[in-house]
Design an enzyme around this catalytic site. Structure first.
Site, short mmCIF file in Angstrom:
data_model
loop_
_atom_site.label_atom_id
_atom_site.label_comp_id
_atom_site.label_asym_id
_atom_site.label_seq_id
_atom_site.Cartn_x
_atom_site.Cartn_y
_atom_site.Cartn_z
N LYS A 65 -23.35 38.01 -30.40
CA LYS A 65 -23.50 36.60 -30.02
C LYS A 65 -24.95 36.40 -29.58
O LYS A 65 -25.41 37.04 -28.64
CB LYS A 65 -22.54 36.24 -28.90
CG LYS A 65 -22.73 34.81 -28.41
CD LYS A 65 -21.64 34.39 -27.45
CE LYS A 65 -21.92 33.00 -26.91
NZ LYS A 65 -20.89 32.55 -25.98
N CYS A 78 -22.17 32.67 -17.39
CA CYS A 78 -20.97 33.33 -17.92
C CYS A 78 -20.47 34.47 -17.02
O CYS A 78 -19.54 35.19 -17.39
CB CYS A 78 -21.23 33.83 -19.34
SG CYS A 78 -21.77 32.50 -20.44
N GLU A 138 -24.16 46.49 -30.89
CA GLU A 138 -23.18 45.74 -30.09
C GLU A 138 -21.79 45.79 -30.73
O GLU A 138 -20.78 45.94 -30.04
CB GLU A 138 -23.61 44.26 -29.96
CG GLU A 138 -24.71 44.01 -28.93
CD GLU A 138 -24.18 43.99 -27.51
OE1 GLU A 138 -23.00 44.30 -27.28
OE2 GLU A 138 -24.96 43.66 -26.60
N SER A 144 -20.96 24.68 -32.93
CA SER A 144 -21.03 23.24 -32.72
C SER A 144 -22.26 22.59 -33.35
O SER A 144 -22.16 21.57 -34.03
CB SER A 144 -20.98 22.94 -31.22
OG SER A 144 -22.04 23.59 -30.53
N ARG A 175 -21.78 22.63 -25.32
CA ARG A 175 -21.92 22.59 -23.86
C ARG A 175 -21.60 21.20 -23.33
O ARG A 175 -21.20 21.05 -22.18
CB ARG A 175 -23.31 23.09 -23.45
CG ARG A 175 -23.42 24.59 -23.72
CD ARG A 175 -24.76 25.18 -23.40
NE ARG A 175 -24.82 26.56 -23.89
CZ ARG A 175 -25.92 27.30 -23.94
NH1 ARG A 175 -27.07 26.79 -23.51
NH2 ARG A 175 -25.89 28.53 -24.41
N CYS A 227 -18.21 30.59 -18.02
CA CYS A 227 -19.17 29.47 -17.93
C CYS A 227 -18.53 28.09 -17.76
O CYS A 227 -19.10 27.23 -17.13
CB CYS A 227 -20.16 29.48 -19.10
SG CYS A 227 -19.40 29.20 -20.70
N ARG A 284 -29.40 31.76 -21.05
CA ARG A 284 -28.48 32.89 -21.21
C ARG A 284 -29.15 34.10 -21.87
O ARG A 284 -28.47 34.99 -22.37
CB ARG A 284 -27.29 32.45 -22.08
CG ARG A 284 -26.53 31.23 -21.59
CD ARG A 284 -25.06 31.32 -21.95
NE ARG A 284 -24.34 30.06 -21.94
CZ ARG A 284 -23.97 29.41 -20.85
NH1 ARG A 284 -24.30 29.86 -19.64
NH2 ARG A 284 -23.28 28.27 -20.94
N TYR A 326 -15.02 23.91 -36.56
CA TYR A 326 -14.52 22.57 -36.20
C TYR A 326 -14.13 21.78 -37.45
O TYR A 326 -13.50 20.74 -37.35
CB TYR A 326 -15.59 21.81 -35.38
CG TYR A 326 -16.01 22.60 -34.17
CD1 TYR A 326 -15.24 22.58 -33.00
CD2 TYR A 326 -17.15 23.41 -34.18
CE1 TYR A 326 -15.59 23.35 -31.90
CE2 TYR A 326 -17.52 24.17 -33.09
CZ TYR A 326 -16.73 24.14 -31.96
OH TYR A 326 -17.08 24.91 -30.87
N CYS A 344 -14.31 33.52 -20.87
CA CYS A 344 -15.68 33.42 -20.38
C CYS A 344 -15.64 32.64 -19.08
O CYS A 344 -14.72 31.85 -18.86
CB CYS A 344 -16.57 32.71 -21.39
SG CYS A 344 -18.33 32.89 -21.03
N LYS A 366 -21.98 35.32 -34.26
CA LYS A 366 -22.08 33.93 -33.82
C LYS A 366 -23.51 33.62 -33.41
O LYS A 366 -24.08 34.40 -32.65
CB LYS A 366 -21.14 33.72 -32.64
CG LYS A 366 -21.22 32.36 -32.01
CD LYS A 366 -20.40 32.33 -30.77
CE LYS A 366 -20.62 30.99 -30.11
NZ LYS A 366 -20.08 30.92 -28.80
C1 PBG Z 1 -18.86 30.32 -23.90
C2 PBG Z 1 -18.99 29.90 -25.30
C3 PBG Z 1 -20.00 29.16 -25.92
C4 PBG Z 1 -19.59 28.95 -27.25
C5 PBG Z 1 -18.38 29.61 -27.40
N1 PBG Z 1 -18.03 30.21 -26.20
C6 PBG Z 1 -21.22 28.54 -25.37
C7 PBG Z 1 -22.33 29.33 -24.85
O1 PBG Z 1 -22.37 30.56 -24.97
O2 PBG Z 1 -23.19 28.70 -24.25
C8 PBG Z 1 -20.33 28.15 -28.28
C9 PBG Z 1 -19.50 27.57 -29.37
C10 PBG Z 1 -20.15 26.49 -30.15
O3 PBG Z 1 -21.35 26.15 -30.01
O4 PBG Z 1 -19.43 25.90 -30.97
N2 PBG Z 1 -19.74 31.27 -23.45
#
Ligand code: PBG
Length: 334
Positions: free
Chosen positions: A208, A143, A246, A287, A218, A135, A230, A326, A133, A261
């Site tokens: 996603k 991204c 998708e 996260s 982030r 970002c 986003r 995690y 990615c 996700k």
């Molecule tokens: C990158 C990305 C993100 C996450 C995984 N790859 C952040 C986003 O899309 O802003 C999030 C993972 C998480 O919150 O643990 N694009």
């Protein structure tokens, strides 16, 4: 649909006590005998953040137990995870510098590339996946590349392909595109094949969603968008039919695994993925889902270990084969 015969009377005397489901719950030995869903350490993928060696190792404030690691520490973390029974890591990088096109992401000596090489040398049995990615690498935090205040899909594809090939050249077993551009799986597959990297797989972040649960990530990846959000590329949380579409597209384009996700608010999407497709289904326990458990447990409001187990079991029960979490090492070591 099963039809349940309607009982005429509801009096206690007439309760049918020939059926006693509690017999199967009487002891832990019996409960484990009839347990339907079991999470194994081998089902889990452990995300790790890599920073340049010039920076200190720092714990993420909103994610206790998760660190920004330098390469040597990522290797230590990987070894610790492997010893605990974890068989895959997923790497995210924070580069030395950012620019509008994220060019540091394909630097062969970037933090992710260096980490892949070091891990493959030190813990060769570990499966190494790398998040693809822009970002973390763009100065605007989006991204893809920006054109007229929005992310330009088609201009972004070759850059993602370049990044993916760079990680694969460094030794990644899988690349995991998380950008949500249209056509990125085909672009990446084509570029990998052209580079004779035919054995490198793609774990596609297919469904996603544009989620508030990414907040702590982030902070960890230093990847918050500097303007806007986003929602023009990540999915609307309300849509499941679109999620299936998708996933279908990513499979047609050559994905080896699909992903949903976040996980917890999207268990129905995980179930739909399982029922509609034969490929391995991954779910990302993101996260914010981790931080909420850690924060409540730190306050003594919940039993963190118990809730972790319940959450991971629920994601697997919904239909996920693999869970990115995690909690991976905590789970394996409990
Ligand atoms: C990158 C990305 C993100 C996450 C995984 N790859 C952040 C986003 O899309 O802003 C999030 C993972 C998480 O919150 O643990 N694009």
């Amino acid at each position: 649909m099963r039809t349940i015969p309607k009982s005429e009377s509801r009096s206690i005397e007439q309760a049918d006590l020939t059926r006693r489901p509690r017999r199967l719950r009487r002891t832990e030995a019996i409960r484990s005998l009839v347990r339907e869903t079991v999470v194994r350490p081998e089902d889990l993928i452990y995300p790790l953040f890599v920073v340049p060696d010039s920076r200190p190792r720092v714990e993420i404030r909103s994610m206790p137990g998760v660190w920004q690691n330098r390469v040597r520490e990522v290797v230590d973390e990987t070894r610790r995870a492997y010893d605990a029974g974890i068989r895959a890591v997923l790497l995210f990088g924070i580069p030395e510098f950012k620019d509008p096109i994220g060019s540091s992401s394909w630097d062969p000596s970037g933090p992710v590339q260096s980490a892949i090489e070091a891990i493959k040398k030190a813990v060769p049995q570990m499966t190494v996946m790398a998040d693809v990615c822009l970002c973390e690498y763009t100065d605007h935090g989006h991204c893809g590349v920006i054109e007229n205040n929005d992310v330009d899909n088609d201009a972004t594809l070759p850059l993602l392909a370049k990044q993916a090939v760079s990680y694969a050249n460094a030794g990644a077993d899988f690349v995991a595109p998380s950008d949500m551009m249209d056509g990125r799986v085909a672009a990446i597959r084509g570029a990998l094949d052209d580079a004779h990297l035919t054995e490198v797989g793609i774990m596609a972040y297919s469904a996603k969603f544009a989620s508030g649960f990414y907040g702590p990530f982030r902070e960890a990846a230093e990847s918050a968008p500097q303007f806007g959000d986003r929602r023009t590329y990540q999915m609307d949380p309300a849509n499941i039919r679109e999620a299936i579409r998708e996933m279908e597209l990513d499979i047609e384009e050559g994905a080896d695994m699909i992903m949903v996700k976040p996980a917890l608010s999207y268990l129905d999407v995980i179930r739909a993925a399982r029922e509609n497709f034969d490929l391995p289904v991954a779910a990302y326990n993101v996260s914010g889902e981790y931080s909420m458990v850690k924060a409540a447990a730190a306050n003594g409001w919940i039993d963190g270990t118990r809730v972790m187990n319940e959450i991971l079991t629920s994601i697997k029960r919904a239909g996920a084969d693999l869970i990115i979490t995690y909690f991976a090492v905590d789970f394996a070591r409990q």
